[in-house]
Design an enzyme around this catalytic site. Structure first.
Site, short mmCIF file in Angstrom:
data_model
loop_
_atom_site.label_atom_id
_atom_site.label_comp_id
_atom_site.label_asym_id
_atom_site.label_seq_id
_atom_site.Cartn_x
_atom_site.Cartn_y
_atom_site.Cartn_z
N THR A 12 0.82 -1.21 0.00
CA THR A 12 0.00 0.00 0.00
C THR A 12 0.85 1.26 0.00
O THR A 12 0.49 2.27 -0.62
CB THR A 12 -0.92 -0.01 1.24
N THR A 88 1.60 -4.57 4.23
CA THR A 88 1.39 -4.94 5.63
C THR A 88 0.81 -6.35 5.80
O THR A 88 0.96 -6.95 6.85
CB THR A 88 0.42 -3.94 6.30
N ASP A 89 0.14 -6.86 4.74
CA ASP A 89 -0.58 -8.14 4.90
C ASP A 89 0.34 -9.26 5.38
O ASP A 89 -0.05 -10.08 6.22
CB ASP A 89 -1.24 -8.55 3.59
#
Ligand code: ASP
Length: 323
Positions: A12, A88-89
């Protein structure tokens, strides 16, 4: 002057809106550095663009390549630390593998964003600036790989993404963070012990099975039938599982798989205390190895590294006993 390399991998933090209105990772590291609000006095930043992808699409081969790239930078005298920008996942997994396979005392800091680069209140620029300051900080030496996010400094070993969208998503359940970056000043309050393994790569073929109340053994039996090399059971509480799991574990072990038991609880340790079918004592008797404090996703990566190194049963038991 401290010299920090920023390895950019997407996520992101490197994303904006595409023509179909979806969010896609399409920015390079130089654009991320150009977006910083304030100069990083006393720190020179070099950029190494590796990939620009959503971290949900990474595979173990690519993650291992990221580890090698970081290790290569750390070996150089003109690099004092590395920052990795990452989605971040799965950040906690790539950061944990880095922590596991890189023994250097130089800081390695992962960061990212929850709000993409075109949002007016994107959290990316501040997170990068904080991460670079931590990577350049003498106090961060010897801490292992860190995740710096929303001003908090976490050990990769302890951190996990806990909220799908909030900017303070990373938490270290059961341990707490290591410190903070406050107005550009790095504060380290405590340290966690490190466990480093020799880097022999990451083996494929280790799966996670997460049972719910009353789940069948179908997935375990599928793993035994298809020659999976290792299975991590994300079990209940201290490491207990639904009825029938102990027998299925015995079948898996007989088929040559390594079976690891973690807990779906965010805090605490696995421990064979409960008997019956299939309390943790029955799972242990069937040949399962218990992870201690590690989450299932991190235990999977440890087992993957051990299998790649050709570790025998005793070495697998000894390694998980450290957690
Ligand atoms: N939501 C994710 C992120 O924060 C997407 C990814 O992991 O790449 O970057």
């Amino acid at each position: 002057m401290k010299r920090i390399v920023v390895v950019s991998t997407g996520g992101t933090i490197a994303s904006g809106k595409s023509s179909d209105n979806s969010v896609v990772a399409d920015r390079k590291g130089a654009a991320l550095i150009a977006s910083l609000h304030d100069p990083l006095d006393g720190i020179a930043v070099a950029v190494d663009d590796f990939v620009s992808v959503g971290s949900y699409g990474l595979d173990l081969t690519t993650v291992h390549r990221i580890v090698q790239i970081i290790a290569g930078h750390l070996e150089r005298d003109d690099c004092d630390g590395v920052v990795v920008t990452h989605g971040t996942d799965t950040m906690e997994e790539t950061a944990f593998v880095t922590d596991l396979l890189i023994g250097s005392d130089k800081p390695v800091v992962f960061t990212g964003a929850q709000r993409h680069a075109e949002m007016p209140d994107t959290d990316g620029p501040r997170n990068i600036a904080d991460a670079v300051r931590v990577a350049a900080a003498p106090a961060a030496h010897g801490l292992g790989t860190l995740i710096v996010f929303e001003g908090d400094i976490h050990a990769a070993r302890a951190a996990s993404k806990t909220h799908t969208s909030r900017v303070d998503t990373f938490r270290s359940a059961g341990y707490g963070k290591l410190g903070e970056v406050d107005s550009g000043v790095v504060h380290i309050e405590r340290r966690l012990p490190r466990h480093v393994l020799a880097d022999n790569g990451l083996a494929e073929g280790v799966e996670i099975v997460k049972p719910g109340l009353g789940s069948s053994t179908a997935y375990l039996d599928f793993c035994a039938a298809t020659g999976v090399r290792g299975v991590v059971i994300d079990a209940f509480g201290r490491g207990n599982a639904p009825r029938g799991y102990a027998d299925a574990v015995a079948r898996l072990v007989a088929a040559g798989a390594v079976v690891i038991v973690a807990s779906r609880c965010a805090e605490g340790r696995t421990m064979p205390i409960y008997g019956g079918d299939s309390g943790a004592i029955s799972l242990a008797a069937a040949g399962a190895i218990f992870v201690g404090e590690l989450s299932a996703i991190k235990a999977r990566l440890v087992l993957s590294a051990l299998l790649a190194a050709g570790a025998n049963h005793g070495a697998v038991v000894a390694t998980f006993a450290r957690y």
